[in-house]
Design a protein around this motif. Structure first.
Motif, mmCIF file in Angstrom:
data_model
loop_
_atom_site.group_PDB
_atom_site.id
_atom_site.type_symbol
_atom_site.label_atom_id
_atom_site.label_comp_id
_atom_site.label_asym_id
_atom_site.label_seq_id
_atom_site.Cartn_x
_atom_site.Cartn_y
_atom_site.Cartn_z
ATOM 1 N N UNK A 66 0.773 -1.238 0.000
ATOM 2 C CA UNK A 66 0.000 0.000 0.000
ATOM 3 C C UNK A 66 0.803 1.286 0.000
ATOM 4 N N UNK A 67 2.129 1.176 -0.048
ATOM 5 C CA UNK A 67 2.950 2.382 -0.116
ATOM 6 C C UNK A 67 2.849 3.006 -1.501
ATOM 7 N N UNK A 68 2.773 4.325 -1.550
ATOM 8 C CA UNK A 68 2.675 5.029 -2.824
ATOM 9 C C UNK A 68 4.040 5.073 -3.505
ATOM 10 N N UNK A 69 4.027 4.740 -4.787
ATOM 11 C CA UNK A 69 5.239 4.773 -5.607
ATOM 12 C C UNK A 69 4.975 5.733 -6.759
ATOM 13 N N UNK A 70 5.922 6.608 -7.032
ATOM 14 C CA UNK A 70 5.761 7.534 -8.151
ATOM 15 C C UNK A 70 6.999 7.493 -9.028
ATOM 16 N N UNK A 71 6.787 7.269 -10.311
ATOM 17 C CA UNK A 71 7.870 7.323 -11.285
ATOM 18 C C UNK A 71 7.747 8.667 -11.996
ATOM 19 N N UNK A 72 8.784 9.489 -11.896
ATOM 20 C CA UNK A 72 8.748 10.823 -12.496
ATOM 21 C C UNK A 72 9.537 10.838 -13.795
ATOM 22 N N UNK A 73 8.954 11.473 -14.799
ATOM 23 C CA UNK A 73 9.601 11.648 -16.098
ATOM 24 C C UNK A 73 9.451 13.114 -16.495
ATOM 25 N N UNK A 74 10.514 13.720 -16.959
ATOM 26 C CA UNK A 74 10.433 15.100 -17.426
ATOM 27 C C UNK A 74 9.733 15.126 -18.779
ATOM 28 N N UNK A 75 9.040 16.227 -19.067
ATOM 29 C CA UNK A 75 8.337 16.357 -20.343
ATOM 30 C C UNK A 75 8.315 17.817 -20.760
ATOM 31 N N UNK A 76 7.953 18.039 -22.011
ATOM 32 C CA UNK A 76 7.670 19.383 -22.506
ATOM 33 C C UNK A 76 6.639 19.281 -23.617
ATOM 34 N N UNK A 77 6.070 20.409 -23.957
ATOM 35 C CA UNK A 77 5.057 20.480 -25.007
ATOM 36 C C UNK A 77 5.693 20.972 -26.293
ATOM 37 N N UNK A 78 5.215 20.455 -27.415
ATOM 38 C CA UNK A 78 5.760 20.829 -28.719
ATOM 39 C C UNK A 78 4.625 20.859 -29.745
ATOM 40 N N UNK A 92 9.110 25.192 -20.767
ATOM 41 C CA UNK A 92 9.174 26.465 -21.500
ATOM 42 C C UNK A 92 7.856 26.832 -22.181
ATOM 43 N N UNK A 93 7.247 25.898 -22.903
ATOM 44 C CA UNK A 93 6.017 26.186 -23.657
ATOM 45 C C UNK A 93 4.793 25.771 -22.863
ATOM 46 N N UNK A 94 3.760 26.558 -22.969
ATOM 47 C CA UNK A 94 2.501 26.275 -22.267
ATOM 48 C C UNK A 94 1.474 25.624 -23.179
ATOM 49 N N UNK A 95 1.716 25.651 -24.488
ATOM 50 C CA UNK A 95 0.780 25.060 -25.447
ATOM 51 C C UNK A 95 1.532 24.120 -26.375
ATOM 52 N N UNK A 96 0.826 23.140 -26.911
ATOM 53 C CA UNK A 96 1.433 22.225 -27.860
ATOM 54 C C UNK A 96 0.497 21.093 -28.215
ATOM 55 N N UNK A 97 0.720 20.539 -29.378
ATOM 56 C CA UNK A 97 -0.076 19.409 -29.860
ATOM 57 C C UNK A 97 0.531 18.078 -29.414
ATOM 58 N N UNK A 98 1.802 18.101 -29.051
ATOM 59 C CA UNK A 98 2.519 16.885 -28.654
ATOM 60 C C UNK A 98 3.070 17.025 -27.237
ATOM 61 N N UNK A 99 3.008 15.915 -26.480
ATOM 62 C CA UNK A 99 3.662 15.816 -25.189
ATOM 63 C C UNK A 99 4.917 14.985 -25.424
ATOM 64 N N UNK A 100 6.066 15.580 -25.225
ATOM 65 C CA UNK A 100 7.349 14.902 -25.439
ATOM 66 C C UNK A 100 7.898 14.523 -24.060
ATOM 67 N N UNK A 101 8.007 13.227 -23.806
ATOM 68 C CA UNK A 101 8.377 12.713 -22.491
ATOM 69 C C UNK A 101 9.743 12.049 -22.562
ATOM 70 N N UNK A 102 10.555 12.328 -21.557
ATOM 71 C CA UNK A 102 11.870 11.698 -21.491
ATOM 72 C C UNK A 102 11.687 10.226 -21.146
ATOM 73 N N UNK A 103 12.133 9.366 -22.051
ATOM 74 C CA UNK A 103 12.022 7.931 -21.845
ATOM 75 C C UNK A 103 13.148 7.418 -20.980
ATOM 76 N N UNK A 104 13.284 6.126 -20.965
ATOM 77 C CA UNK A 104 14.339 5.467 -20.195
ATOM 78 C C UNK A 104 15.690 5.822 -20.792
ATOM 79 N N UNK A 105 16.545 6.388 -20.008
ATOM 80 C CA UNK A 105 17.868 6.807 -20.490
ATOM 81 C C UNK A 105 18.728 5.632 -20.929
ATOM 82 N N UNK A 106 18.424 4.451 -20.389
ATOM 83 C CA UNK A 106 19.218 3.268 -20.730
ATOM 84 C C UNK A 106 18.720 2.574 -21.983
ATOM 85 N N UNK A 107 17.572 3.000 -22.485
ATOM 86 C CA UNK A 107 16.990 2.365 -23.658
ATOM 87 C C UNK A 107 17.505 3.029 -24.929
#
Length: 156
Positions: A66-78, A92-107
Motif C-alpha cells: 500500500x505504499x505510494x510509488x511515483x515514477x517521475x519523467x520530465x516532459x515538454x510540449x511541442x 518552457x512552452x505552455x501550449x502544444x499538440x505533442x507531449x514529449x516525455x523523457x524515456x528510459x535513459x538506458x533504452x
C-alpha cells in the motif's frame, strides 16, 4: 436612446468575449489525476494514475503493502513530433499538440516518448502514442465523478 443602450450592451459583451481566454495545454494537464480508461471494458485501469506538473509526468501507483510509488519523467510540449528529448525545452512552452516525455535513459530505441494530443479538455484527454507502430489511442479521465462506485463503470 435605444441605439446608445444597444451599443453599450454590444461593447460590454464584446469586451467580455475578449477577456475569456482558452486555457493552455499545460493548464489543462497539470494538477489532475488522469485515470486511463480501458475502452474494451469501459472501466478505469486500476492501480495507477498519471499526474502532470509544469515539468514532470508522474505515474503514481501503490506497491503490495500500500505504499505510494511515483515514477517521475520530465516532459515538454511541442507543436511537432520529436524523435529526441531536448531537456532545454522542459517547462518552457505552455501550449502544444505533442507531449514529449523523457524515456528510459538506458533504452536505445525509446529515449523519447511522443504523445499526440487528439483531445484535451477539463476532464478528458485522448492521445496517440506516436512511438507505437499501431498508433494506439488512449483515453483518460481526470475526474472520477464520471465513474460509478461499483467497479468504475462509466455511467451517463
Amino acid at each position: 436612446m435605444k441605439r446608445i443602450v444597444f451599443i453599450l450592451i454590444f461593447v460590454l459583451f464584446a469586451s467580455i468575449g475578449f477577456v475569456v481566454e482558452a486555457k493552455s495545454t499545460m493548464e489543462l494537464l497539470i494538477n489532475k489525476d488522469w485515470h486511463e480508461l480501458d475502452v474494451t471494458t469501459m472501466r478505469a485501469h486500476e492501480g495507477f494514475y498519471v499526474r502532470f506538473t509544469g515539468t514532470q509526468r508522474m505515474i503514481v501507483s501503490a506497491d503490495s503493502v500500500g505504499n505510494t510509488i511515483a515514477k517521475a519523467q520530465r516532459y515538454y510540449l511541442s507543436n511537432r513530433y520529436e524523435e529526441t528529448f531536448d531537456s532545454t525545452k522542459v517547462g518552457k512552452k505552455k501550449k502544444g499538440k505533442y507531449i514529449i516525455i523523457q524515456g528510459d535513459r538506458n533504452s536505445i530505441d525509446r529515449n523519447v516518448i511522443c504523445f499526440e494530443l487528439k483531445e484535451l479538455g477539463e476532464n478528458v484527454m485522448r492521445f496517440v502514442d506516436k512511438n507505437d507502430m499501431n498508433n494506439k489511442e488512449t483515453y483518460c479521465y481526470s475526474e472520477l465523478q464520471f465513474l460509478s462506485k461499483k467497479g468504475d463503470v462509466i455511467t451517463t
